[in-house]
Design a protein around this motif. Structure first.
Motif, PDB file in Angstrom:
ATOM      1  N   ASP A   1       0.806  -1.224   0.000  1.00  0.00           N
ATOM      2  CA  ASP A   1       0.000   0.000   0.000  1.00  0.00           C
ATOM      3  C   ASP A   1       0.836   1.270   0.000  1.00  0.00           C
ATOM      4  O   ASP A   1       0.306   2.363  -0.185  1.00  0.00           O
ATOM      5  CB  ASP A   1      -0.928   0.037   1.221  1.00  0.00           C
ATOM      6  CG  ASP A   1      -2.001  -1.038   1.157  1.00  0.00           C
ATOM      7  OD1 ASP A   1      -2.540  -1.258   0.063  1.00  0.00           O
ATOM      8  OD2 ASP A   1      -2.278  -1.665   2.198  1.00  0.00           O
ATOM      9  N   THR A   2       2.117   1.129   0.254  1.00  0.00           N
ATOM     10  CA  THR A   2       2.950   2.329   0.336  1.00  0.00           C
ATOM     11  C   THR A   2       3.926   2.384  -0.827  1.00  0.00           C
ATOM     12  O   THR A   2       5.021   2.944  -0.714  1.00  0.00           O
ATOM     13  CB  THR A   2       3.730   2.368   1.661  1.00  0.00           C
ATOM     14  OG1 THR A   2       4.656   1.274   1.682  1.00  0.00           O
ATOM     15  CG2 THR A   2       2.808   2.259   2.854  1.00  0.00           C
ATOM     16  N   ALA A   3       3.505   1.804  -1.938  1.00  0.00           N
ATOM     17  CA  ALA A   3       4.362   1.609  -3.122  1.00  0.00           C
ATOM     18  C   ALA A   3       5.376   2.736  -3.302  1.00  0.00           C
ATOM     19  O   ALA A   3       5.011   3.888  -3.401  1.00  0.00           O
ATOM     20  CB  ALA A   3       3.494   1.463  -4.374  1.00  0.00           C
ATOM     21  N   GLY A   4       6.626   2.367  -3.347  1.00  0.00           N
ATOM     22  CA  GLY A   4       7.656   3.374  -3.582  1.00  0.00           C
ATOM     23  C   GLY A   4       8.301   3.852  -2.284  1.00  0.00           C
ATOM     24  O   GLY A   4       9.514   4.030  -2.227  1.00  0.00           O
TER      25      GLY A   4
ATOM     26  N   GLU B   1       8.442   4.607   6.893  1.00  0.00           N
ATOM     27  CA  GLU B   1       8.386   6.064   6.732  1.00  0.00           C
ATOM     28  C   GLU B   1       6.939   6.563   6.790  1.00  0.00           C
ATOM     29  O   GLU B   1       6.627   7.536   7.471  1.00  0.00           O
ATOM     30  CB  GLU B   1       9.007   6.393   5.364  1.00  0.00           C
ATOM     31  CG  GLU B   1       9.583   7.766   5.247  1.00  0.00           C
ATOM     32  CD  GLU B   1      10.279   7.919   3.898  1.00  0.00           C
ATOM     33  OE1 GLU B   1       9.807   8.743   3.093  1.00  0.00           O
ATOM     34  OE2 GLU B   1      11.276   7.188   3.646  1.00  0.00           O
ATOM     35  N   VAL B   2       6.061   5.842   6.068  1.00  0.00           N
ATOM     36  CA  VAL B   2       4.643   6.201   6.068  1.00  0.00           C
ATOM     37  C   VAL B   2       4.073   6.081   7.473  1.00  0.00           C
ATOM     38  O   VAL B   2       3.346   6.957   7.962  1.00  0.00           O
ATOM     39  CB  VAL B   2       3.873   5.295   5.083  1.00  0.00           C
ATOM     40  CG1 VAL B   2       2.374   5.510   5.203  1.00  0.00           C
ATOM     41  CG2 VAL B   2       4.351   5.550   3.657  1.00  0.00           C
TER      42      VAL B   2
ATOM     43  N   ILE C   1      -7.226   3.615   4.844  1.00  0.00           N
ATOM     44  CA  ILE C   1      -6.083   3.025   4.141  1.00  0.00           C
ATOM     45  C   ILE C   1      -5.472   4.099   3.238  1.00  0.00           C
ATOM     46  O   ILE C   1      -4.543   4.804   3.614  1.00  0.00           O
ATOM     47  CB  ILE C   1      -6.472   1.798   3.278  1.00  0.00           C
ATOM     48  CG1 ILE C   1      -7.263   0.782   4.110  1.00  0.00           C
ATOM     49  CG2 ILE C   1      -5.219   1.140   2.698  1.00  0.00           C
ATOM     50  CD1 ILE C   1      -7.765  -0.418   3.312  1.00  0.00           C
ATOM     51  N   SER C   2      -6.085   4.234   2.053  1.00  0.00           N
ATOM     52  CA  SER C   2      -5.415   5.013   1.015  1.00  0.00           C
ATOM     53  C   SER C   2      -5.329   6.501   1.323  1.00  0.00           C
ATOM     54  O   SER C   2      -4.362   7.149   0.916  1.00  0.00           O
ATOM     55  CB  SER C   2      -6.097   4.778  -0.344  1.00  0.00           C
ATOM     56  OG  SER C   2      -7.483   4.998  -0.232  1.00  0.00           O
ATOM     57  N   ALA C   3      -6.298   7.055   2.043  1.00  0.00           N
ATOM     58  CA  ALA C   3      -6.257   8.503   2.316  1.00  0.00           C
ATOM     59  C   ALA C   3      -5.005   8.879   3.102  1.00  0.00           C
ATOM     60  O   ALA C   3      -4.564  10.026   3.074  1.00  0.00           O
ATOM     61  CB  ALA C   3      -7.506   8.943   3.067  1.00  0.00           C
TER      62      ALA C   3
ATOM     63  N   ALA D   1      -1.161   9.428   0.521  1.00  0.00           N
ATOM     64  CA  ALA D   1      -0.978  10.880   0.629  1.00  0.00           C
ATOM     65  C   ALA D   1       0.497  11.236   0.481  1.00  0.00           C
ATOM     66  O   ALA D   1       1.371  10.469   0.889  1.00  0.00           O
ATOM     67  CB  ALA D   1      -1.492  11.369   1.979  1.00  0.00           C
ATOM     68  N   ASP D   2       0.763  12.395  -0.094  1.00  0.00           N
ATOM     69  CA  ASP D   2       2.149  12.864  -0.182  1.00  0.00           C
ATOM     70  C   ASP D   2       2.717  13.056   1.221  1.00  0.00           C
ATOM     71  O   ASP D   2       3.886  12.766   1.477  1.00  0.00           O
ATOM     72  CB  ASP D   2       2.207  14.197  -0.945  1.00  0.00           C
ATOM     73  CG  ASP D   2       1.923  13.991  -2.423  1.00  0.00           C
ATOM     74  OD1 ASP D   2       2.129  12.852  -2.908  1.00  0.00           O
ATOM     75  OD2 ASP D   2       1.466  14.950  -3.078  1.00  0.00           O
TER      76      ASP D   2
END
Lengths: 215, 215
Positions: free
Chosen positions: A17-20, A25-26, A187-189, A193-194
């Motif tokens: 879910d945190t691709a990249g 860090e997320v 999840i995605s919000a 997010a940047d």
């Protein structure tokens, strides 16, 4: 006996879910922004990697007082020393899981309708996730969105600590403020997010989380 | 301390492997034909159904003295009261699993090459599955077939009770007779047979199982 943790902002994530971005860090940014519980949900990751990821998350979260919940895999939760398991309607029955984990670890479950709400045993289950509130792209075949009213209704019916889930963002979180739930699951919000921390803060503010939580 | 069971004919199956026939029927016929261990391997079945299937199998097998092993899911094995877990190279590490299951339950693992064989800890692991011996259609992306010589070599290297696995049928089982393994693991040659019991008997005879097992 276990106490239910602060559910006000409940982050769900898998390694993908945190691709990249490394998920540490997320997660650290999100926790700094007010995430109060983290669930590892990694359906497509093998057990060996799930255990490794859960152990890494546990090491990050424990010193920050944020509980770690593992989705579906009770064995992974136990191996990583997680604080609880989240069991969907296709996962192990709460009664089987409770026998394996003992009385200290949390059990959460997912509730999509009145029938599932009626099946929740408050002796075994500590909290429920209720939804999907809004349309979501997170799952391949989602249950129908039930809206804030549906969340309020199921929350009253279950009578346990509850989080709303499904398509929640900073823009719509305010609609959940009067529904009686203790928090929001996202999840995605946050993951996409940047700035995950800023996204978390915005969702908390919009929901009024800091007015709900004592202290 | 646990003793390794009779591994002479080790049946692996999931609910989907017996398409059309209830798996109880296949298992009872196979056990009557000489299957001495059963492993439930159900990668694509949800945990709730895996627990239900494992409990049904355990109830069938226990009165017949045949141990039940569960693939991958240590929690399912514990919930169903299975006799052990089988852990592939992507599954939980044996050290994590041993902490969860205690000293009584069995741990098996899969070994495809000398590197993996070197990683097996005989303090934690009770038996190994070695293969694939022959080409097999059972897995999407199989390791290269190692032949009976490869099996013999890895079996000597590991020095634990072992079964050969991968593409074994009544027609080729005899080629494993001199390899030093204690038994043969089979999926489709029994599950897909019109008469699973007769297929099991043929494999045992071809391998010479009844000359190997004491009594």
């Amino acid at each position: 006996m276990r106490a239910c943790p602060d559910l006000s902002l409940y982050l769900i994530l898998g390694a993908a879910d945190t691709a990249g971005t490394p998920f540490e860090e997320v997660v650290l940014s999100a926790v700094a922004g007010g995430v109060s519980v983290v669930q590892l949900r990694d359906k497509h990751t093998c057990a060996r990697d799930q255990v490794a990821n859960a152990k890494r998350l546990k090491a990050l979260l424990a010193p920050r007082g944020v509980p770690l919940i593992v989705n579906d895999r009770v064995d992974v939760a136990l191996a990583a020393g997680a604080d609880g398991v989240h069991l969907g309607q296709d996962d192990m029955h709460a009664a089987d899981a409770r026998r394996l984990i003992g009385e200290e670890m949390l059990i959460g479950t997912s509730v999509h309708n009145a029938h599932e709400a009626a099946g929740v045993d408050p002796e075994l289950v500590d909290y429920v996730g209720i939804g999907p509130v809004f349309g979501t792209g997170s799952k391949a075949d989602p249950d129908p969105a039930i809206g804030p009213e549906g969340v309020a209704e199921l929350s009253r019916q279950v009578g346990l600590p509850a989080v709303a889930i499904g398509g929640i963002t900073g823009a719509n979180a305010g609609q959940l403020a009067g529904t009686g739930v203790d928090g929001l699951a996202v999840i995605s919000a946050i993951c996409h997010a940047d700035d995950p921390g800023a996204a978390a803060q915005r969702i908390r503010r919009s929901f009024g989380a800091d007015n709900l939580v004592a202290g």
